[in-house]
Design a protein around this motif. Structure first.
Motif, PDB file in Angstrom:
ATOM      1  N   ALA A 155      22.210  18.636 -14.921  1.00  0.00           N
ATOM      2  CA  ALA A 155      21.932  17.966 -16.197  1.00  0.00           C
ATOM      3  C   ALA A 155      21.148  16.674 -15.978  1.00  0.00           C
ATOM      4  CB  ALA A 155      23.249  17.681 -16.923  1.00  0.00           C
ATOM      5  N   ALA A 156      21.490  15.932 -14.918  1.00  0.00           N
ATOM      6  CA  ALA A 156      20.772  14.689 -14.619  1.00  0.00           C
ATOM      7  C   ALA A 156      19.318  14.979 -14.256  1.00  0.00           C
ATOM      8  CB  ALA A 156      21.476  13.940 -13.485  1.00  0.00           C
ATOM      9  N   LEU A 157      19.090  16.063 -13.528  1.00  0.00           N
ATOM     10  CA  LEU A 157      17.716  16.430 -13.169  1.00  0.00           C
ATOM     11  C   LEU A 157      16.921  16.879 -14.393  1.00  0.00           C
ATOM     12  CD1 LEU A 157      18.415  18.325  -9.837  1.00  0.00           C
ATOM     13  CD2 LEU A 157      17.418  16.054 -10.106  1.00  0.00           C
ATOM     14  N   GLU A 158      17.589  17.546 -15.326  1.00  0.00           N
ATOM     15  CA  GLU A 158      16.920  17.931 -16.570  1.00  0.00           C
ATOM     16  C   GLU A 158      16.514  16.689 -17.361  1.00  0.00           C
ATOM     17  OE1 GLU A 158      19.734  20.461 -18.451  1.00  0.00           O
ATOM     18  OE2 GLU A 158      19.061  22.283 -17.409  1.00  0.00           O
ATOM     19  N   GLU A 159      17.378  15.671 -17.361  1.00  0.00           N
ATOM     20  CA  GLU A 159      17.040  14.410 -18.028  1.00  0.00           C
ATOM     21  C   GLU A 159      15.855  13.734 -17.343  1.00  0.00           C
ATOM     22  OE1 GLU A 159      20.341  11.808 -18.449  1.00  0.00           O
ATOM     23  OE2 GLU A 159      21.611  13.291 -19.463  1.00  0.00           O
ATOM     24  N   ALA A 160      15.812  13.822 -16.019  1.00  0.00           N
ATOM     25  CA  ALA A 160      14.682  13.246 -15.284  1.00  0.00           C
ATOM     26  C   ALA A 160      13.386  13.960 -15.663  1.00  0.00           C
ATOM     27  CB  ALA A 160      14.931  13.343 -13.779  1.00  0.00           C
ATOM     28  N   GLU A 161      13.449  15.285 -15.767  1.00  0.00           N
ATOM     29  CA  GLU A 161      12.262  16.048 -16.168  1.00  0.00           C
ATOM     30  C   GLU A 161      11.835  15.686 -17.588  1.00  0.00           C
ATOM     31  OE1 GLU A 161      12.455  20.235 -13.693  1.00  0.00           O
ATOM     32  OE2 GLU A 161      13.660  20.059 -15.529  1.00  0.00           O
ATOM     33  N   ASN A 162      12.801  15.523 -18.477  1.00  0.00           N
ATOM     34  CA  ASN A 162      12.484  15.154 -19.858  1.00  0.00           C
ATOM     35  C   ASN A 162      11.870  13.762 -19.937  1.00  0.00           C
ATOM     36  OD1 ASN A 162      13.503  17.596 -20.779  1.00  0.00           O
ATOM     37  ND2 ASN A 162      15.546  16.764 -21.172  1.00  0.00           N
ATOM     38  N   ALA A 163      12.402  12.840 -19.116  1.00  0.00           N
ATOM     39  CA  ALA A 163      11.851  11.479 -19.096  1.00  0.00           C
ATOM     40  C   ALA A 163      10.415  11.497 -18.588  1.00  0.00           C
ATOM     41  CB  ALA A 163      12.723  10.582 -18.218  1.00  0.00           C
ATOM     42  N   LEU A 164      10.169  12.300 -17.565  1.00  0.00           N
ATOM     43  CA  LEU A 164       8.816  12.400 -17.012  1.00  0.00           C
ATOM     44  C   LEU A 164       7.859  13.024 -18.031  1.00  0.00           C
ATOM     45  CD1 LEU A 164       7.055  12.026 -14.458  1.00  0.00           C
ATOM     46  CD2 LEU A 164       7.707  14.360 -13.790  1.00  0.00           C
ATOM     47  N   ALA A 165       8.315  14.106 -18.678  1.00  0.00           N
ATOM     48  CA  ALA A 165       7.459  14.776 -19.665  1.00  0.00           C
ATOM     49  C   ALA A 165       7.241  13.917 -20.903  1.00  0.00           C
ATOM     50  CB  ALA A 165       8.083  16.113 -20.059  1.00  0.00           C
ATOM     51  N   GLY A 166       8.217  13.064 -21.226  1.00  0.00           N
ATOM     52  CA  GLY A 166       8.110  12.223 -22.410  1.00  0.00           C
ATOM     53  C   GLY A 166       7.308  10.954 -22.200  1.00  0.00           C
ATOM     54  N   GLY A 167       6.822  10.754 -20.991  1.00  0.00           N
ATOM     55  CA  GLY A 167       5.994   9.590 -20.731  1.00  0.00           C
ATOM     56  C   GLY A 167       6.767   8.313 -20.464  1.00  0.00           C
ATOM     57  N   PHE A 168       8.055   8.431 -20.210  1.00  0.00           N
ATOM     58  CA  PHE A 168       8.834   7.244 -19.883  1.00  0.00           C
ATOM     59  C   PHE A 168       8.466   6.775 -18.473  1.00  0.00           C
ATOM     60  CE2 PHE A 168      11.322   9.348 -23.127  1.00  0.00           C
ATOM     61  CZ  PHE A 168      11.727   8.304 -23.936  1.00  0.00           C
ATOM     62  N   ASP A 173       0.840  -1.194   0.000  1.00  0.00           N
ATOM     63  CA  ASP A 173       0.000   0.000   0.000  1.00  0.00           C
ATOM     64  C   ASP A 173       0.877   1.247   0.000  1.00  0.00           C
ATOM     65  OD1 ASP A 173      -2.193   1.605   0.031  1.00  0.00           O
ATOM     66  OD2 ASP A 173      -2.525   1.452   2.207  1.00  0.00           O
ATOM     67  N   VAL A 174       1.643   1.437  -1.095  1.00  0.00           N
ATOM     68  CA  VAL A 174       2.529   2.595  -1.229  1.00  0.00           C
ATOM     69  C   VAL A 174       1.755   3.737  -1.880  1.00  0.00           C
ATOM     70  CG1 VAL A 174       4.645   3.483  -2.260  1.00  0.00           C
ATOM     71  CG2 VAL A 174       4.542   1.101  -1.472  1.00  0.00           C
ATOM     72  N   PRO A 175       1.734   4.899  -1.260  1.00  0.00           N
ATOM     73  CA  PRO A 175       0.992   6.027  -1.842  1.00  0.00           C
ATOM     74  C   PRO A 175       1.484   6.326  -3.260  1.00  0.00           C
ATOM     75  CG  PRO A 175       1.721   6.545   0.376  1.00  0.00           C
ATOM     76  CD  PRO A 175       2.402   5.267   0.007  1.00  0.00           C
ATOM     77  N   ALA A 176       0.571   6.652  -4.136  1.00  0.00           N
ATOM     78  CA  ALA A 176       0.926   6.972  -5.514  1.00  0.00           C
ATOM     79  C   ALA A 176       1.789   8.235  -5.562  1.00  0.00           C
ATOM     80  CB  ALA A 176      -0.337   7.170  -6.342  1.00  0.00           C
ATOM     81  N   LEU A 177       2.735   8.224  -6.479  1.00  0.00           N
ATOM     82  CA  LEU A 177       3.613   9.373  -6.657  1.00  0.00           C
ATOM     83  C   LEU A 177       3.041  10.230  -7.781  1.00  0.00           C
ATOM     84  CD1 LEU A 177       6.233  10.696  -5.724  1.00  0.00           C
ATOM     85  CD2 LEU A 177       7.462   9.363  -7.432  1.00  0.00           C
ATOM     86  N   GLU A 178       2.418  11.325  -7.408  1.00  0.00           N
ATOM     87  CA  GLU A 178       1.766  12.175  -8.398  1.00  0.00           C
ATOM     88  C   GLU A 178       2.810  12.866  -9.275  1.00  0.00           C
ATOM     89  OE1 GLU A 178      -1.351  12.267  -8.943  1.00  0.00           O
ATOM     90  OE2 GLU A 178      -1.906  11.027  -7.197  1.00  0.00           O
ATOM     91  N   PRO A 179       2.588  12.899 -10.595  1.00  0.00           N
ATOM     92  CA  PRO A 179       3.543  13.546 -11.503  1.00  0.00           C
ATOM     93  C   PRO A 179       3.822  14.998 -11.127  1.00  0.00           C
ATOM     94  CG  PRO A 179       1.927  12.282 -12.743  1.00  0.00           C
ATOM     95  CD  PRO A 179       1.465  12.282 -11.320  1.00  0.00           C
ATOM     96  N   GLU A 180       2.799  15.705 -10.633  1.00  0.00           N
ATOM     97  CA  GLU A 180       2.986  17.106 -10.269  1.00  0.00           C
ATOM     98  C   GLU A 180       3.967  17.254  -9.103  1.00  0.00           C
ATOM     99  OE1 GLU A 180       0.109  15.573 -10.532  1.00  0.00           O
ATOM    100  OE2 GLU A 180      -0.775  16.451 -12.347  1.00  0.00           O
TER     101      GLU A 180
END
Length: 455
Positions: free
Chosen positions: A402-415, A184-191
């Motif tokens: 740069a790694a955080l920017e990649e994380a944001e891009n992965a999230l925005a890209g639906g990965f 029962d792990v709380p969902a991690l909201e994209p926002e």
């Protein structure tokens, strides 16, 4: 690190006091062989931490000098080891004789930065604080010293630790959500995920953006004074230096070579380079001086372009303004005490700052100092705020961002969250390298190779 090391902790040469520092398991035992308290009831080996004794330094059974010995017990010392600091009268012969006696008593000479390296390895400071030590020693001005002092106090380490805690919590939540879907792990909201990534990235961006300005305050900047002949470049140098550093005559081409002088300008240590006037000439010597002027301008971190306010804009002035466009440069319209024919608006597009002054009358240095601070980006820099103090830290912060920017891009890209998690881990690794938690031996060696012996 069981060996006991010794080195001179004060600058070499003649002085009122010289301090010889011992650090290691046998620091007090070595000190006991060269220092003898005036009170015979006092024993060096039994000295408590944060205490001092007065006595004589002995070499080969003969008195060398009298002085004071300070004692620090592990782990409550700079290095985290037992430390003895022997204060004798300043002078190369006395200090070196005392060091030689300590070596004969069982210590070995310390290498560059070995005391601070031991402080780092013993957990007394992290790598950001270790680098701040040399930054403080080499600070070129009071504000630069204040920046280094802030880092030495741990402000940068605390800021980075806050970022790491946010990312660790985020990585843990992602791992629990991905690896244990049945729990029962709380969902991690994209926002919420995006907000955390953005907050840490913005914090790193602040540090990265202020790095250049911080380096200017700590290390100073080279500034080329350039312009046509007889616009007042050498007079400006003399005004800022506070004495007649350069020869000033009405004859064009008087300055033939680059003349240097370090000054404090707007709280920044500026190494001024007065250069030969820029013009076409058939004089071989003057031509070489002009070539050096152009090279000094190319290499400078700041250009002070001087124009004659009492004369109309020339073609050479236009060419100089064009060269300065897009660079850290200040236009100085000199000779404001004479009737003005120069139109500053004609060069305004090439300079972010235009200062009008009368160098010959000693007027305008303060206005120029304020412009220097604005152009170099230090005007609004808070010396008490966390700041990166080395190129190594800057590179690690850039890798983390740069790694955080990649994380944001992965999230925005639906990965999937797996991809985001990998990027977050990369950012964490970069921050751990920044503070030295995951620093390799090569990195540690690189950091301390820049230190002086005795620190």
């Amino acid at each position: 690190m069981a060996e006991t090391i010794v080195a001179l902790a004060t600058p070499p040469g003649a002085g009122g006091i010289a301090v010889v520092r011992l650090s290691g398991e046998d620091a007090l035992a070595v000190a006991a062989k060269v220092f003898f308290p005036h009170n015979a009831a006092k024993k060096v080996e039994n000295a408590k931490g944060y205490t001092a004794l007065y006595g004589n330094f002995m070499v080969n059974g003969k008195p060398l000098d009298d002085g004071v010995a300070l004692f620090f017990r592990a782990p409550h010392s700079y290095t985290g080891e037992d430390v003895a600091e022997l204060s004798c009268h300043g002078g190369p012969v006395v200090a070196q004789s005392l060091i030689d006696a300590c070596i004969a008593a069982g210590a070995r000479p310390a290498g560059p930065g070995e005391y601070t390296r031991r402080a780092f390895l013993n957990g007394r400071i992290d790598l950001t604080q270790a680098e701040a030590v040399m930054s403080l020693i080499g600070a070129a001005g009071r504000q630069g010293a204040a920046l280094a002092r802030t880092a030495l106090d741990g402000a940068l380490a605390k800021r980075i630790e806050g970022f790491k805690q946010q990312l660790v919590a985020l990585a843990g939540h992602i791992a629990a959500w991905v690896d244990f879907p049945e729990e029962d792990v709380p969902a991690l909201e994209p926002e919420a995920l995006s907000a955390t990534l953005g907050e840490v990235k913005a914090g790193l961006s602040d540090l990265i953006r202020n790095f250049g300005a911080g380096a200017v305050l700590r290390e100073g900047v080279d500034a080329a004074i350039v312009g046509s002949p007889n616009v007042g470049k050498s007079t400006l140098l003399n005004l800022l230096a506070g004495f007649d550093r350069a020869i000033v005559t009405p004859i064009a081409g008087t300055t033939r070579d680059v003349v240097e002088q370090a000054v404090m300008l707007g709280g920044v240590r500026v190494t001024l380079r007065d250069t030969a006037g820029l013009r076409d000439t058939g004089d071989v010597v003057e031509a070489e001086g002009i070539r050096r002027s152009r090279r000094a301008m190319e290499e400078a971190g700041l250009v002070l372009a001087v124009f004659d306010g009492s004369a109309p804009l020339t073609e050479e002035d236009k060419q100089l303004a064009a060269v300065c466009a897009g660079r850290p440069a200040i236009a100085i319209v000199n000779k404001s005490d004479l009737p003005q024919q120069f139109d500053p608006a004609a060069i305004a597009g090439s300079f972010s700052e235009i200062v009008t002054l009368a160098a010959g009358r000693g007027e305008g240095a303060e206005l120029l100092g304020e412009a220097v601070r604005r152009v170099l980006g230090v005007a609004n820099l808070d010396p008490s705020a966390p700041c990166l103090v080395s190129q190594r830290q800057y590179a690690a912060a850039c890798e983390g961002r740069a790694a955080l920017e990649e994380a944001e891009n992965a999230l925005a890209g639906g990965f999937g969250l797996d991809a985001v998690s990998v990027c977050v881990d990369d950012a964490l690794s970069a921050l751990c390298r920044l503070t030295g938690e995951d620093a390799s031996d090569a990195v540690v060696e690189e950091v301390f190779s820049t230190f002086c012996v005795g620190k």
